[in-house]
Motif scaffolding. Structure first.
Motif, PDB file in Angstrom:
ATOM      1  N   GLY A 201       3.536  15.130  -4.060  1.00 56.87           N
ATOM      2  CA  GLY A 201       3.050  14.245  -3.007  1.00 56.87           C
ATOM      3  C   GLY A 201       1.584  13.889  -3.060  1.00 56.87           C
ATOM      4  N   LEU A 202       0.876  14.193  -4.161  1.00 55.87           N
ATOM      5  CA  LEU A 202      -0.503  13.775  -4.292  1.00 55.87           C
ATOM      6  C   LEU A 202      -0.554  12.337  -4.820  1.00 55.87           C
ATOM      7  CD1 LEU A 202      -0.360  17.040  -4.774  1.00 55.87           C
ATOM      8  CD2 LEU A 202      -2.740  16.747  -5.474  1.00 55.87           C
ATOM      9  N   GLN A 203      -1.740  11.736  -4.759  1.00 55.66           N
ATOM     10  CA  GLN A 203      -1.896  10.365  -5.221  1.00 55.66           C
ATOM     11  C   GLN A 203      -3.036  10.274  -6.229  1.00 55.66           C
ATOM     12  OE1 GLN A 203       0.339   8.116  -4.243  1.00 55.66           O
ATOM     13  NE2 GLN A 203      -0.495   6.539  -5.612  1.00 55.66           N
ATOM     14  N   ALA A 204      -2.838   9.484  -7.274  1.00 54.68           N
ATOM     15  CA  ALA A 204      -3.847   9.330  -8.326  1.00 54.68           C
ATOM     16  C   ALA A 204      -4.358   7.901  -8.377  1.00 54.68           C
ATOM     17  CB  ALA A 204      -3.267   9.724  -9.678  1.00 54.68           C
ATOM     18  N   GLU A 205      -5.598   7.772  -8.811  1.00 54.39           N
ATOM     19  CA  GLU A 205      -6.223   6.468  -9.030  1.00 54.39           C
ATOM     20  C   GLU A 205      -6.937   6.515 -10.377  1.00 54.39           C
ATOM     21  OE1 GLU A 205      -9.765   3.628  -7.151  1.00 54.39           O
ATOM     22  OE2 GLU A 205      -9.118   5.453  -6.120  1.00 54.39           O
ATOM     23  N   ALA A 206      -6.702   5.525 -11.223  1.00 48.73           N
ATOM     24  CA  ALA A 206      -7.352   5.487 -12.528  1.00 48.73           C
ATOM     25  C   ALA A 206      -8.809   5.088 -12.386  1.00 48.73           C
ATOM     26  CB  ALA A 206      -6.628   4.514 -13.448  1.00 48.73           C
ATOM     27  N   THR A 207      -9.665   5.711 -13.194  1.00 49.19           N
ATOM     28  CA  THR A 207     -11.086   5.393 -13.221  1.00 49.19           C
ATOM     29  C   THR A 207     -11.501   5.069 -14.651  1.00 49.19           C
ATOM     30  OG1 THR A 207     -11.856   7.647 -13.658  1.00 49.19           O
ATOM     31  CG2 THR A 207     -11.405   7.066 -11.356  1.00 49.19           C
ATOM     32  N   SER A 208     -12.766   4.749 -14.829  1.00 47.99           N
ATOM     33  CA  SER A 208     -13.264   4.401 -16.161  1.00 47.99           C
ATOM     34  C   SER A 208     -13.413   5.612 -17.063  1.00 47.99           C
ATOM     35  CB  SER A 208     -14.611   3.683 -16.046  1.00 47.99           C
ATOM     36  OG  SER A 208     -15.573   4.530 -15.441  1.00 47.99           O
ATOM     37  N   THR A 209     -13.346   6.816 -16.504  1.00 48.58           N
ATOM     38  CA  THR A 209     -13.485   8.043 -17.305  1.00 48.58           C
ATOM     39  C   THR A 209     -12.285   8.965 -17.195  1.00 48.58           C
ATOM     40  OG1 THR A 209     -14.639   9.180 -15.494  1.00 48.58           O
ATOM     41  CG2 THR A 209     -15.998   8.023 -17.113  1.00 48.58           C
ATOM     42  N   GLY A 210     -11.285   8.598 -16.406  1.00 48.83           N
ATOM     43  CA  GLY A 210     -10.114   9.451 -16.233  1.00 48.83           C
ATOM     44  C   GLY A 210      -9.326   9.058 -14.999  1.00 48.83           C
ATOM     45  N   TYR A 211      -9.259   9.982 -14.025  1.00 44.63           N
ATOM     46  CA  TYR A 211      -8.476   9.744 -12.824  1.00 44.63           C
ATOM     47  C   TYR A 211      -9.096  10.457 -11.629  1.00 44.63           C
ATOM     48  CZ  TYR A 211      -5.011   8.510 -16.356  1.00 44.63           C
ATOM     49  OH  TYR A 211      -4.382   7.946 -17.437  1.00 44.63           O
ATOM     50  N   LYS A 212      -8.808   9.945 -10.445  1.00 46.92           N
ATOM     51  CA  LYS A 212      -9.112  10.612  -9.177  1.00 46.92           C
ATOM     52  C   LYS A 212      -7.786  10.987  -8.538  1.00 46.92           C
ATOM     53  CE  LYS A 212     -12.290  11.595  -5.965  1.00 46.92           C
ATOM     54  NZ  LYS A 212     -13.432  12.498  -6.208  1.00 46.92           N
ATOM     55  N   VAL A 213      -7.640  12.266  -8.158  1.00 48.23           N
ATOM     56  CA  VAL A 213      -6.391  12.754  -7.579  1.00 48.23           C
ATOM     57  C   VAL A 213      -6.704  13.336  -6.205  1.00 48.23           C
ATOM     58  CG1 VAL A 213      -4.420  14.300  -7.854  1.00 48.23           C
ATOM     59  CG2 VAL A 213      -5.488  13.271  -9.867  1.00 48.23           C
ATOM     60  N   THR A 214      -6.011  12.855  -5.169  1.00 49.25           N
ATOM     61  CA  THR A 214      -6.336  13.264  -3.806  1.00 49.25           C
ATOM     62  C   THR A 214      -5.078  13.554  -2.993  1.00 49.25           C
ATOM     63  OG1 THR A 214      -6.406  10.938  -3.105  1.00 49.25           O
ATOM     64  CG2 THR A 214      -8.496  11.959  -3.757  1.00 49.25           C
ATOM     65  N   TYR A 215      -5.306  14.296  -1.910  1.00 46.72           N
ATOM     66  CA  TYR A 215      -4.246  14.553  -0.927  1.00 46.72           C
ATOM     67  C   TYR A 215      -4.876  14.998   0.387  1.00 46.72           C
ATOM     68  CZ  TYR A 215      -0.341  16.476   1.625  1.00 46.72           C
ATOM     69  OH  TYR A 215       0.572  16.729   2.608  1.00 46.72           O
ATOM     70  N   THR A 216      -4.307  14.534   1.500  1.00 47.96           N
ATOM     71  CA  THR A 216      -4.674  15.012   2.836  1.00 47.96           C
ATOM     72  C   THR A 216      -3.402  15.116   3.655  1.00 47.96           C
ATOM     73  OG1 THR A 216      -6.845  13.937   2.748  1.00 47.96           O
ATOM     74  CG2 THR A 216      -6.041  14.616   4.909  1.00 47.96           C
ATOM     75  N   GLY A 217      -3.181  16.255   4.287  1.00 44.89           N
ATOM     76  CA  GLY A 217      -1.986  16.458   5.107  1.00 44.89           C
ATOM     77  C   GLY A 217      -1.584  17.909   5.115  1.00 44.89           C
ATOM     78  N   ASP A 218      -0.292  18.158   5.079  1.00 44.85           N
ATOM     79  CA  ASP A 218       0.245  19.516   5.037  1.00 44.85           C
ATOM     80  C   ASP A 218       1.447  19.519   4.105  1.00 44.85           C
ATOM     81  OD1 ASP A 218      -1.423  21.010   7.033  1.00 44.85           O
ATOM     82  OD2 ASP A 218      -0.622  19.470   8.372  1.00 44.85           O
ATOM     83  N   GLN A 219       1.205  19.839   2.856  1.00 46.04           N
ATOM     84  CA  GLN A 219       2.234  19.816   1.825  1.00 46.04           C
ATOM     85  C   GLN A 219       2.622  21.234   1.441  1.00 46.04           C
ATOM     86  OE1 GLN A 219       4.994  18.465  -0.389  1.00 46.04           O
ATOM     87  NE2 GLN A 219       3.561  16.821   0.094  1.00 46.04           N
ATOM     88  N   ARG A 220       3.889  21.571   1.652  1.00 47.33           N
ATOM     89  CA  ARG A 220       4.366  22.899   1.286  1.00 47.33           C
ATOM     90  C   ARG A 220       4.576  22.975  -0.218  1.00 47.33           C
ATOM     91  NH1 ARG A 220       3.824  27.007   4.634  1.00 47.33           N
ATOM     92  NH2 ARG A 220       5.818  27.976   4.088  1.00 47.33           N
TER      93      ARG A 220
END
Length: 263
Positions: A201-220
């Protein structure tokens, strides 16, 4: 060599490589097939323009220490390039604890190709330029076996360092969803070591040097024992490094920093 992260047993998190051997009187060739994740960056704009996975075939000549590689990359929505390497020398690199390889010409329009490969983990990283306009970062297994966690218990401020931690991130290029596996760390001095914990359930975004991976919430976690409240990770150095912060169980704030290859 550092042992392989136990998360490798979970094939769902891998851009899985499979191998077979072809024996001959004079040499032995190992053929490896799988999927590789590609991030194409417009050099002039300094922005990622296309993320896609593609099939890849590698042939390792064990006796001659050479590698042959073939796969296609979607550079933009309308342009495709094909990496084609034949019998390129594999050079042992003691600094990075892996093999490296390079080619001035890696296929039609492909220049400045550099690669890193560690058979023990399946980590394969390839970078190259396409027609002078796009830089492509190709990665198989975003796995970081050289990683350190620092985790603080909010209620008393105690901090636990886990210097032999590991992390793996799987990114689905179709929707840029991400899966996270963390291992070999402890939440506090009194708690036992956590060998493996997996979150979806995390989300990724491509960048010029790799990726940004984020999550906010309550994931078991998949085993139901832990809750991920926040994650903010940066995959950099063309995929070879990772760092960031996270919150577990509402009470533990952590930082991490790691690399795919030693140095």
């Amino acid at each position: 060599m550092k042992k392989v992260f136990s998360i490798f047993a979970l094939a769902v998190l891998l851009l899985g490589f499979t191998a077979c051997n072809n024996d001959d009187d004079d040499y032995r060739i190992q053929t490896i097939t799988g999927e590789i994740l590609n991030n194409s960056v417009d050099i002039a704009e300094g922005q990622s323009v296309k993320v896609a996975s593609s099939p890849i075939v590698m042939e390792l000549n064990i006796t001659n220490s050479t590698v042959s590689i073939n796969y296609s990359v979607a550079v933009t929505n309308s342009n495709t390039a094909t990496v084609s390497l034949t019998d390129v020398a594999l050079e042992p690199n003691e600094t990075y604890n892996c093999y490296t390889f390079s080619a001035a010409n890696g296929g039609t329009g492909i220049t400045n190709l550099n690669g890193y490969y560690r058979p023990e983990t399946g980590c394969l990283y390839i970078e190259f330029i396409v027609l002078g306009s796009h830089r492509v970062m190709s990665t198989a297994n975003l796995y970081y076996p050289y990683l350190k966690y620092n985790i603080t218990y909010n209620e008393n401020g105690d901090t636990k360092e886990s210097p032999n931690g590991e992390m793996m991130i799987y990114i689905n290029p179709k929707d840029m969803s991400a899966q996270l596996a963390m291992g070999n760390f402890a939440l506090s001095e009194s708690s036992g070591a956590i060998q493996q914990v997996v979150f979806y359930g995390l989300q990724a975004e491509a960048t010029s040097t790799g990726y940004k991976v984020t999550y906010t919430g309550d994931q078991r976690s998949t085993d139901g024992y832990y809750t991920l409240n926040a994650f903010d990770g940066t995959i950099s150095n063309s995929g070879k490094a990772v760092s960031g912060t996270f919150t577990l169980n509402g009470s533990y704030n952590g930082t991490f920093e790691g690399k795919a290859f030693a140095n």
